[in-house]
Design an enzyme around this catalytic site. Structure first.
Site, mmCIF file in Angstrom:
data_model
loop_
_atom_site.group_PDB
_atom_site.id
_atom_site.type_symbol
_atom_site.label_atom_id
_atom_site.label_comp_id
_atom_site.label_asym_id
_atom_site.label_seq_id
_atom_site.Cartn_x
_atom_site.Cartn_y
_atom_site.Cartn_z
ATOM 1 N N GLU A 20 8.939 -5.615 -5.733
ATOM 2 C CA GLU A 20 7.874 -6.304 -5.003
ATOM 3 C C GLU A 20 8.129 -7.808 -5.039
ATOM 4 O OE1 GLU A 20 4.894 -8.129 -3.185
ATOM 5 O OE2 GLU A 20 5.403 -6.002 -2.954
ATOM 6 N N ALA A 21 8.069 -8.452 -3.865
ATOM 7 C CA ALA A 21 8.363 -9.883 -3.771
ATOM 8 C C ALA A 21 7.309 -10.744 -4.447
ATOM 9 C CB ALA A 21 8.503 -10.285 -2.305
ATOM 10 N N HIS A 45 -3.375 -6.197 11.710
ATOM 11 C CA HIS A 45 -2.915 -4.809 11.782
ATOM 12 C C HIS A 45 -1.546 -4.660 12.454
ATOM 13 C CE1 HIS A 45 -7.475 -3.602 11.854
ATOM 14 N NE2 HIS A 45 -7.069 -3.989 10.651
ATOM 15 N N SER A 55 0.824 -1.204 0.000
ATOM 16 C CA SER A 55 0.000 0.000 0.000
ATOM 17 C C SER A 55 0.860 1.257 0.000
ATOM 18 C CB SER A 55 -0.924 0.005 1.223
ATOM 19 O OG SER A 55 -1.880 -1.025 1.137
ATOM 20 N N ALA A 56 1.938 1.258 0.790
ATOM 21 C CA ALA A 56 2.813 2.427 0.849
ATOM 22 C C ALA A 56 3.725 2.509 -0.369
ATOM 23 C CB ALA A 56 3.646 2.390 2.127
#
Length: 531
Positions: A36-37, A470, A15-16
């Site tokens: 990105e993995a 979270h 998201s970031a």
């Protein structure tokens, strides 16, 4: 080993990371590489809101973490799903969009994250969203992420009415800048019935820029540090190991678990722990991996009379077909709903100044997502504490990048968390006994109708409670010596290194944390561009 160079190298396309890549590449003179993995976000079920339940059950885009045995939860290991796909957890989560209470961010500033109070972050929340509900001065209208309040089911409306009859005020908008309180419909980050993720709304429009390179399937293995400055990232890619050199800044946005792991594997962390792992210490930073926070939930799982639950629909082929057709033609119906349909926030202890617990109504019933829907009409709602006092930590299991880190959440380690969770269970009991919800309930699967005292509720919580997905706080920003980051998210003691994801939170926000991650990433991009 081949090398690639850019001004900015970003490790983590969640998201970031998607926001950072899009914002930084708006400057045509700056080159950006995003690593990105996981794979691209092409799976149809990523974009269908209700598809999150299917994705959680399959584990296809999941790092598949789990905690160590949790002493406060009968020594159970808790599965911690985290997104491993472009968009990260924002591509597989339940889409509940809650900014948090204004006091959450004022507490950030009081904890040493100067410049992160509500007055500073509120304009960013407005700027990143397009609110599709009634006009409000507190809501954004031109941002990339679309937010709406979808049509509720009969049972969700009954839940809100029951909360009102239990004494909670009604609340139509959780994100208008007022303290979160009362009961009302959930807001979701969806656009025309599809997931409105940062991968879709920020990154996808930017991917045609010649100064942006997105590399999927690239697992960051080490941050390169030379003479006290971060100079790049090494990563395992489908084409082998590569070095990505950063002329201006290395940005780590790999999430609250992978970010501290990557730092420690790079020799940045507590020196004693690194020595145990046989890793040379590049910077003694004992705060890395500490301060882990997460929301804990337990559930009331209820059998109902037929009232339009997903359990009923999925057991009837004709209704299944109607649900699918309705979604295809109008992008509406149950498939356009995410993790929940209604929320309640309440104070449960004497003298509380704001809501301490959250209830989330869900229009289906499962024991676990892996087991799937129960074979009868059913609903459930989660109850949990907004701001837990327990703190955990993340450490390395070995110096091998393939080994998952050691996660100790320490749920219910603080006695106040035990007390508030019990009170949340009592509130849940009070709500389900109110009309009109009580008229729909035919049986109680968990915790059982005989659970009515503190001991019974605590047994239920210890035996069944789990994560709300979270995790945050493991590389926090602050002004004290133990905070690894300064309030502009720069890593203290290493030039050219920024951390921008949920690991940077000093304190967990009261509700779901994804909007706060988006806000933080927008501000991080601003800091980086101004430098």
């Amino acid at each position: 080993m081949s090398a690639v160079e850019a001004d900015f190298v970003i490790a983590g396309g969640g998201s970031a990371g998607c926001i950072l890549a899009a914002r930084l590449s708006e400057d045509p003179t700056a080159s950006v590489i995003l690593l990105e993995a996981g794979p691209p976000d092409r799976d149809m079920w990523i974009h269908v809101p209700m598809g999150y339940a299917k994705l959680f059950g399959s584990g296809r885009y999941d790092w598949r973490y789990e905690t160590e045995p949790e002493p406060g939860l009968e020594n159970r290991r808790i599965h911690w799903p985290r997104g491993k796909v472009l968009g990260g957890s924002g591509s597989v989560n339940g889409l509940v969009f809650l900014r948090g209470s204004p006091r959450d961010f004022d507490r950030w500033a009081q904890a040493g994250a100067r410049g992160w109070g509500w007055d500073e972050v509120e304009p960013v929340f407005r700027a990143l969203e397009t609110w599709e509900g009634p006009p409000s001065e507190g809501r954004g209208t031109t941002g990339p992420v679309h937010v709406c309040a979808p049509k509720m089911s009969r049972a969700a409306a009954a839940f809100i009415d029951a909360c009102a009859n239990a004494g909670l005020p009604r609340n139509r908008d959780w994100n208008n800048g007022q303290p979160i309180d009362g009961a009302g419909p959930v807001q979701l980050n969806t656009r025309r019935g599809r997931r409105s993720s940062t991968a879709r709304e920020y990154l996808k429009p930017a991917m045609g820029r010649p100064n942006l390179q997105v590399v999927t399937g690239a697992i960051a293995t080490r941050i390169l540090v030379e003479n006290g400055r971060a100079t790049g990232i090494t990563a395992m890619t489908p084409g082998g190991e590569r070095t990505y050199t950063a002329r201006r800044q290395v940005v780590v946005s790999a999430g609250a678990i992978e970010t501290p792991k990557l730092l420690m594997l790079s020799g940045i962390g507590d020196g004693a722990h690194l020595a145990e792992m046989g890793i040379e210490t590049r910077l003694h930073a004992p705060g890395v991996g500490q301060n882990l926070q997460d929301h804990l939930i337990a559930k009331f799982i209820l059998r109902t009379s037929p009232c339009g639950t997903i359990n009923e629909i999925m057991r009837n082929p004709f209704r299944q077909a109607g649900m699918g057709l309705g979604y295809l033609l109008a992008r509406g119906g149950p498939l356009a709903i995410g993790a929940g349909e209604a929320n309640a926030f309440a104070r449960v202890t004497p003298g509380a100044e704001e809501a301490e617990v959250q209830l989330l109504f869900i229009n289906f019933a499962v024991l676990t997502y892996q087991e799937g829907l129960l074979p009868h009409p059913g609903i459930m709602f989660n109850f949990g504490q907004c701001r837990p006092d327990s703190r955990g930590r993340i450490t390395l299991r070995s110096p091998d990048i393939a080994d998952k880190p050691v996660i100790r959440a320490n749920y219910l380690d603080h006695p106040n968390d035990v007390r508030v969770m019990i009170e949340a269970a009592k509130l849940s009991r009070r709500v389900i006994e109110q009309q009109p919800l009580a008229g729909l309930i035919e049986g109680e699967i968990r915790p059982g109708k005989d659970a009515r005292d503190d001991d019974a509720y605590l047994r239920h919580i210890r035996a069944t409670a789990s994560t709300v997905f979270h995790p945050c706080g493991t590389v926090r920003m602050g002004s004290d010596d133990l905070a690894p980051l300064d309030p502009e998210l720069r890593f203290k003691g290493i030039d050219g290194l920024t951390v921008a994801d949920a690991s940077a939170f000093p304190l967990i926000p009261s509700p779901n944390i994804q909007p706060a991650v988006m806000m933080l990433a927008e501000r991080a991009a601003g800091f980086l561009r101004r430098r």
